[in-house]
Design an enzyme around this catalytic site. Structure first.
Site, PDB file in Angstrom:
ATOM      1  N   ASP A 182     -90.315 -28.917 -21.853  1.00  0.00           N
ATOM      2  CA  ASP A 182     -89.693 -27.690 -22.352  1.00  0.00           C
ATOM      3  C   ASP A 182     -88.237 -28.023 -22.623  1.00  0.00           C
ATOM      4  OD1 ASP A 182     -89.505 -25.000 -23.041  1.00  0.00           O
ATOM      5  OD2 ASP A 182     -88.827 -24.421 -21.045  1.00  0.00           O
ATOM      6  N   GLU A 266     -93.192 -27.827 -27.477  1.00  0.00           N
ATOM      7  CA  GLU A 266     -93.364 -26.651 -28.328  1.00  0.00           C
ATOM      8  C   GLU A 266     -93.245 -27.040 -29.800  1.00  0.00           C
ATOM      9  OE1 GLU A 266     -89.757 -24.013 -29.148  1.00  0.00           O
ATOM     10  OE2 GLU A 266     -89.418 -24.660 -27.095  1.00  0.00           O
ATOM     11  N   CYS A 336     -94.402 -14.680  -9.763  1.00  0.00           N
ATOM     12  CA  CYS A 336     -95.461 -13.924 -10.420  1.00  0.00           C
ATOM     13  C   CYS A 336     -95.691 -12.593  -9.693  1.00  0.00           C
ATOM     14  CB  CYS A 336     -96.739 -14.747 -10.441  1.00  0.00           C
ATOM     15  SG  CYS A 336     -98.120 -13.859 -11.176  1.00  0.00           S
ATOM     16  N   ASP A 346     -88.202 -22.896 -15.681  1.00  0.00           N
ATOM     17  CA  ASP A 346     -88.356 -23.890 -16.750  1.00  0.00           C
ATOM     18  C   ASP A 346     -89.532 -24.827 -16.470  1.00  0.00           C
ATOM     19  OD1 ASP A 346     -86.148 -22.976 -18.244  1.00  0.00           O
ATOM     20  OD2 ASP A 346     -84.791 -24.030 -16.885  1.00  0.00           O
TER      21      ASP A 346
HETATM   22 ZN   LIG Z   1     -99.632 -15.537 -11.042  1.00  0.00          ZN
END
Ligand SMILES: [Zn+2]
Length: 372
Positions: A182, A266, A336, A346
């Site tokens: 990234d 990407e 999360c 990152d």
């Molecule tokens: Zn998760």
């Protein structure tokens, strides 16, 4: 394909000839652009680079000075304009916001001549170019492979030639590792292995110096001798930064290629929407060069490069796939909201990039190990 760049040592007369050829090419470029714009305004007609190439013999009859420039070099001028148009339309189609229309080239903004196929050769430390002659060259490293194209460039009053050569691939032994990369604005790159790659200190140093000198330039009076001096200083620093960056890109790409069978990053062409901001736009240029070098090195070493759609790679949880903005607690922290998975933001993005490439890699045809 591999590029080799050398300093040229033209005589005063050769330098004058090169300068004149650049002037003619710039004039041709601007006239061709004007013709395209005019035809479109008047008759909504699109003229292609191919149409314009067919008119070259006529131009040479009307303006005999153009007979002094190698014909394929002139064709290449029109091809460049064609490429500029194509990339302009591609970006418009992709919905990019600020897309610059192809521009007229001012004095000092047209600095290279390309021999796309024929009309040049090298023997020892002498470079031959049709319509220019033999120019002394400083052979700083041996030239390898089969010569494909040659580009002569003027850079801060010095002359260089870049040869693109076809070299035999040299496959490296398999490593069994894959990596996602990234690119960022704080760090140059972050890998799925958790490695943070920083711009080297010497490059950061010259970038800082460049910013200082640029500020001082903006304070100097227009047309003053002082301003001229500082302007030359800025150009030289730009060149230094460019060289240091190129060297750093080569080293970073070589390391990734040595250590991995598959490298995922990407796809810059798909970026734009959602991820686009000014800071990224500025960096895009540098990343483009880095990815090109990476692709060339990978192809040469028999490695695979996968370009993946980066949409939501920074918001998706690598553990459970839950995708939402709130997952990104701060610039660097990822937590999360669904499963509680914690990671550096990152590194989480780099892992997602790799994750998108692995299903692709099972289908070799889908993986683009392209050559520059
Ligand atoms: Zn998760």
């Amino acid at each position: 394909m591999k590029a080799f760049r050398y300093r040229l040592r033209p005589t005063k007369a050769q330098e004058a000839a090169l300068t004149e050829q650049l002037r003619l090419c710039r004039q041709l470029y601007n006239c061709a652009l004007e013709e395209r714009i005019g035809a479109y305004k008047k008759e909504k007609k699109t003229i292609s680079g191919y149409d314009q190439m067919k008119a070259l013999p006529e131009i040479k009859e009307a303006l005999p000075e153009y007979k002094g420039v190698y014909s394929q070099v002139l064709q290449d001028v029109l091809k460049r304009l064609d490429r500029t148009y194509q990339s302009f339309f591609r970006r418009v189609k992709q919905g990019a916001k600020k897309v610059g229309f192809p521009r007229f080239k001012g004095a000092g903004w047209y600095d290279s001549l390309t021999y796309p196929q024929l009309g040049f050769s090298v023997s020892g430390d002498v470079a031959y170019f049709s319509k220019i002659g033999n120019i002394r060259l400083r052979l700083s490293r041996p030239l390898e492979g089969k010569l494909k194209t040659a580009t002569i460039t003027r850079d801060c009053g010095e002359w260089y030639v870049s040869y693109v050569c076809e070299v035999e691939p040299q496959p490296l032994p398999e490593t069994g590792s894959s990596v996602g990369v990234d690119v960022g604005t704080t760090w140059f790159a972050i890998t799925s292995d958790g490695e943070f790659v920083e711009n080297p200190r010497y490059l950061q140093g010259s970038m800082k110096k460049l910013r200082v000198v640029q500020r001082s330039l903006s304070r100097k009076k227009r047309g003053s001798g002082q301003r001229k001096k500082v302007k030359a200083q800025v150009a030289k620093l730009h060149r230094k930064v460019r060289r240091q960056r190129l060297d750093f890109h080569h080293k970073t790409a070589a390391k990734l290629v040595r250590g991995n069978d598959l490298i995922a990053h990407e796809d810059l062409n798909v970026g734009g929407l959602g991820r686009g901001n000014l800071a990224r736009a500025i960096h895009d240029v540098g990343w483009g060069q880095f990815f090109q070098i990476l692709a060339a090195k990978a192809a040469n070493a028999g490695r695979q490069v996968a370009r993946v759609n980066p949409a939501y790679t920074s918001q998706a949880c690598h553990q459970c796939g839950h995708t939402c903005k709130a997952n990104r607690v701060s610039q660097s922290r990822f937590v999360c909201v669904n499963c509680g998975h914690q990671d550096n933001a990152d590194v989480n993005a780099a892992r997602n990039i790799l994750g998108r490439a692995v299903p692709l890699s099972q289908n070799v045809a889908a993986v683009s190990a392209s050559v520059v």
